[in-house]
Design an enzyme around this catalytic site. Structure first.
Site, short mmCIF file in Angstrom:
data_model
loop_
_atom_site.label_atom_id
_atom_site.label_comp_id
_atom_site.label_asym_id
_atom_site.label_seq_id
_atom_site.Cartn_x
_atom_site.Cartn_y
_atom_site.Cartn_z
CB SER A 173 -0.95 -0.03 1.20
OG SER A 173 -2.02 0.87 1.02
CG ASP A 318 -6.08 -4.22 -2.69
OD1 ASP A 318 -6.82 -3.50 -2.00
OD2 ASP A 318 -4.84 -4.15 -2.67
CG HIS A 345 -4.93 -3.30 0.96
ND1 HIS A 345 -4.40 -2.93 -0.26
CD2 HIS A 345 -4.45 -2.39 1.85
CE1 HIS A 345 -3.66 -1.84 -0.11
NE2 HIS A 345 -3.67 -1.50 1.16
#
Length: 619
Positions: A173, A318, A345
Site C-alpha cells: 500500500s 483490492d 489488501h
C-alpha cells in the site's frame, strides 16, 4: 489496520472477562516482567532492536527502527531492507498494554520483519515525515521532500557497520508507493524494490472513474488523522493499552514524541482536500499540487532510469490496485515479477468468491513474504542470480488455478464482443431497440466492496448478487456450451443517454451458476462528465484524461458513445454457467452520488452497445 485492531480487541476481551482481582495482579506482574526484560542481542552481540532519530538535510528529525537478524555472526555485514510507513512504525505501550503483550494477548507489529530477519536481512522501519514519532508536517502525501528523506535513509543504511552496502525497499500500500518513489531518486545503493498492493495513480484510487470514493476517503482520512494526533484508531478500551507512537530509545519521557505529534497538526485534511479536488489536475488544498503530480506515474521516467528490478503482489479485488500493478508491469521497462491472486489488501486473507468460507489465502502470508525475500536474495546477496525480463503469475478463479505469462493480457487472449439483446439477453449478434433504467439509488456493492479494501484490510467480498441485480439493468447470456476463460481487461462500449447533465455508470461482470447464484467478477465505472476519450494514458484507465479541461456536461436525452474499461480479471465461466453484465447508476455507501439530487434515468441504445471480453482457450 482493522486486522490489527481485531487482534487487539481479542486481547482486551480476554483481560476484561477475568475476575477483577486476578486481572489486576496479572497486569501488575506481567507489566513489571515486560519492563524488566533486557534488550535482546543477536549472535554478534549487537542490539537486535534499536530506535533513533536521523536528522535530514533540512533539519527535520525522522524516527527509524533497526531490527537485525538474530543469527548474525560477529562482524557480519548483511543487506538492508527499508520500509517507510505513515501508520506508525510501532506503538508505545501503556503499563496495561505491556502486561497484555507479556501475556501474549496481542502482538503490536507486522510479521514481515521477523520473516525477513530470519532470511538474513536487517530491516529499517521508518515513520514518514509528519507521521508517527517523526517531526515535520505534510501539505500533500508523497511530496518531493518526503521522498527525499528516503534517499537520505538509503545512504545512511548503506553506510552502517552492519550493512553490506546493498539496500532494498519494500512494503504494501502506501509503503509500497514509498518504495517505488524512492527508486526514482537513483541512489546507487538501492538495488531492488518490492512494492505490493500499491497504487501508481492515487487520483484514480480516490476517484475511480472520476467518481469520489467517498466512504474509503472518509474512513482513511479519519484513521490517518487519529494516528497523526497520536491516538491509536480504535475504541476507548483498547486505547488504554496504547499510549501513542513508538518513541526512539533516547526519548525516555516521551517529550520528543509529543513535540513531533504537535507538529503534525499542520498536516492537510485528507478527506476535505480530496473532496475539493474532483479532477486529475485539481490541486490538493494549499499544496499547489494534484494527486497526479505526486503519484508513481509522475516519476515513471526516473524509476525506469534507475533500472531497479521490481517484485509485486496484488489481489484481484483490492480496489484498483491490480489494474495499476499490471499497468506498471506493461509500461515500465524495469525487470519485473508480479503475482496476482485472490488476496485481500496486504495479503492476509483470501478473497476468492468461489472458495469455501474461511479458506486460507493462496499463497499464505508467510509464503508471500518468503517470495519477497527470495527476490531480494537475487540482487542484494553475494552470488545472487538476477532475473532478466518480466514474469507474471496469475490465479484464474473458478477452478482455473495458477498460470504464468510474460504479458497482460496473456498471449492467446482475443477480444470477443457480446451484444445487449432483447429481453435483457447477452448475445453474439447486435439487436436493435433501447432499454430505459430508472436508477435505483439504493443499489450497493456492499460494506465489503473493493473500494474500501485499502483502508479496512478486510476480506473484500460480494455475496450472492441475485437480489442486488434486481435493482440494476442486467443482460444475461444463455448457458455457455464449453468453459470460457476470461483473462484481461473487459471493455464496455455503451451508447446511452441520461436525463441529467452528469451521472455515473457502473458496469459489473458476473458469473451466474446453474442454480442462479450470481458471483461478482469485476467492474468498471465512469463519471459521465469525464467521458471524452483522450490519448493521455493513466494506470487504471487508458481511455480518459480526467482533466478539468476535458470535463463536459451531458445533454439530457442525447445518446452518446462512452467507453468503460473494467478492471482486470482472470476467471472461468464453466460449462452450463451464464455470463451477466449488470449496469448501475449508483453504489450507495461506497461511491459519491452523481448527480447529488434528483431521480435520473439512463437509456441504453442496444444496437451499437457491446462488452468485449478477453477470452482465452481453456485447457
Amino acid at each position: 489496520m482493522r486486522i490489527f485492531l481485531k487482534w487487539l480487541g481479542i486481547g482486551v476481551a480476554a483481560v476484561v472477562g477475568a475476575a477483577l482481582i486476578a486481572v489486576v495482579l496479572t497486569i501488575v506482574v506481567a507489566g513489571s516482567l515486560y519492563e524488566m526484560k533486557k534488550p535482546e542481542r543477536n549472535a554478534g552481540g549487537l542490539l537486535r532492536h534499536s530506535s533513533q532519530y536521523l536528522r535530514m538535510s533540512d533539519g527535520v528529525r525522522i524516527a527509524v527502527d533497526v531490527t537485525l537478524p538474530a543469527n548474525m555472526a560477529p562482524g557480519a555485514k548483511v543487506p538492508v531492507l527499508i520500509k517507510g510507513t505513515p501508520y506508525w512504525r510501532g506503538a508505545n505501550l501503556s503499563f496495561p498494554g505491556k502486561a497484555a503483550a507479556e501475556l501474549g494477548l496481542f502482538h503490536l507489529g507486522e510479521p514481515d520483519v521477523d520473516i525477513l530477519n530470519d532470511s538474513g536481512y536487517a530491516v529499517v522501519t521508518v515513520d514518514a515525515r509528519g507521521t508517527g514519532a517523526s517531526f515535520g508536517h505534510v501539505a500533500i502525501m508523497m511530496d518531493n521532500r518526503e521522498i527525499a528523506d528516503f534517499g537520505e535513509i538509503v545512504d545512511w543504511a548503506a553506510a552502517q557497520p552492519w550493512s553490506n552496502g546493498r539496500v532494498g525497499a519494500y512494503g504494501f500500500s502506501y509503503r509500497g508507493m514509498l518504495a517505488t518513489d524512492t527508486a526514482s531518486l537513483g541512489h546507487k545503493a538501492l538495488k531492488a524494490i518490492a512494492p505490493s498492493f500499491d497504487f501508481t495513480d492515487i487520483y484514480l484510487t480516490s476517484h475511480p472513474g472520476g467518481i469520489l470514493s467517498d466512504a474509503f476517503l472518509y474512513n482513511w482520512g479519519a484513521q490517518t488523522k487519529e494516528l497523526n494526533d497520536g491516538q491509536f484508531p480504535c475504541d476507548r478500551t483498547c486505547q488504554l493499552f496504547v499510549a501513542g507512537p513508538e518513541r526512539v530509545d533516547a526519548d525516555t519521557d516521551g517529550t520528543l514524541a509529543k513535540e513531533a505529534v504537535a507538529a503534525h497538526r499542520a498536516n492537510y485534511d485528507i478527506y476535505a482536500c480530496g473532496r475539493a479536488a474532483p479532477d486529475r489536475d485539481s490541486p490538493i488544498c494549499a499544496s499547489g499540487k494534484s494527486l497526479s503530480d505526486i503519484s508513481e506515474l509522475a516519476r515513471k521516467n526516473a524509476v525506469e532510469a534507475s533500472g531497479v528490478p521490481i517484485y509485486s503482489i496484488a489481489g484481484w479485488f483490492d480496489a484498483n490496485s491490480p489494474a495499476m500493478v499490471l499497468n506498471r508491469f506493461e509500461t515500465f521497462s524495469n525487470p519485473q515479477e508480479v503475482t496476482i491472486g485472490a488476496l485481500s489488501h496486504g495479503g492476509f486473507m483470501s478473497t476468492d468468491p468461489f472458495a469455501p468460507a474461511g479458506a486460507n489465502p493462496d499463497p499464505r502470508y508467510a509464503k508471500q513474504t518468503a517470495g519477497i525475500a527470495a527476490f531480494f536474495d537475487r540482487y542484494l546477496k553475494p552470488g545472487g542470480k538476477p532475473v532478466v525480463g518480466k514474469t507474471l503469475h496469475y490465479f484464474v478463479l473458478n477452478g482455473g488455478g495458477w498460470e504464468t505469462a510474460n504479458s497482460w493480457p496473456p498471449a492467446g487472449a482475443r477480444a470477443v464482443d457480446w451484444h445487449f439483446g432483447n429481453k435483457h439477453s447477452l448475445v453474439a449478434a447486435a439487436a436493435g431497440g433501447t432499454d430505459t433504467y430508472k436508477i435505483d439509488l439504493g443499489a450497493s456493492s456492499g460494506p465489503l466492496a473493493r473500494h474500501l479494501s485499502p483502508e479496512a484490510l478486510s476480506r473484500t467480498a460480494y455475496p450472492d448478487r441475485a437480489a442486488q441485480d434486481k435493482k440494476l439493468l442486467t443482460y444475461t447470456s444463455d448457458p455457455v456450451l464449453n468453459d470460457v476463460e476470461i483473462a484481461g481487461d473487459p471493455l464496455a462500449k455503451l451508447t446511452l443517454s441520461t436525463s441529467a447533465t452528469d451521472g455515473e455508470v457502473i458496469v459489473y461482470l458476473e458469473d451466474v451458476s446453474a442454480s442462479g447464484k450470481v458471483t461478482y467478477l469485476t467492474e468498471g465505472e465512469l463519471r459521465l462528465e469525464h467521458r471524452k476519450l483522450n490519448s493521455v494514458a493513466s494506470s487504471a484507465d487508458p481511455l480518459h484524461s480526467y482533466l478539468s479541461a476535458d470535463a463536459a456536461p451531458m445533454i439530457p436525452g442525447k445518446a452518446e458513445a462512452i467507453q468503460i474499461e473494467l478492471m482486470p480479471i482472470a476467471a472461468r465461466i464453466k460449462k452450463g454457467e451464464r455470463i451477466r453484465v449488470a449496469i448501475a447508476g449508483s453504489d450507495n455507501g461506497n461511491l459519491a452520488r452523481v448527480p447529488a439530487s434528483g431521480d435520473p434515468t439512463l437509456t441504453l441504445v442496444r444496437g451499437p452497445s457491446t462488452i468485449s471480453l478477453p477470452e482465452i482457450a481453456a485447457p
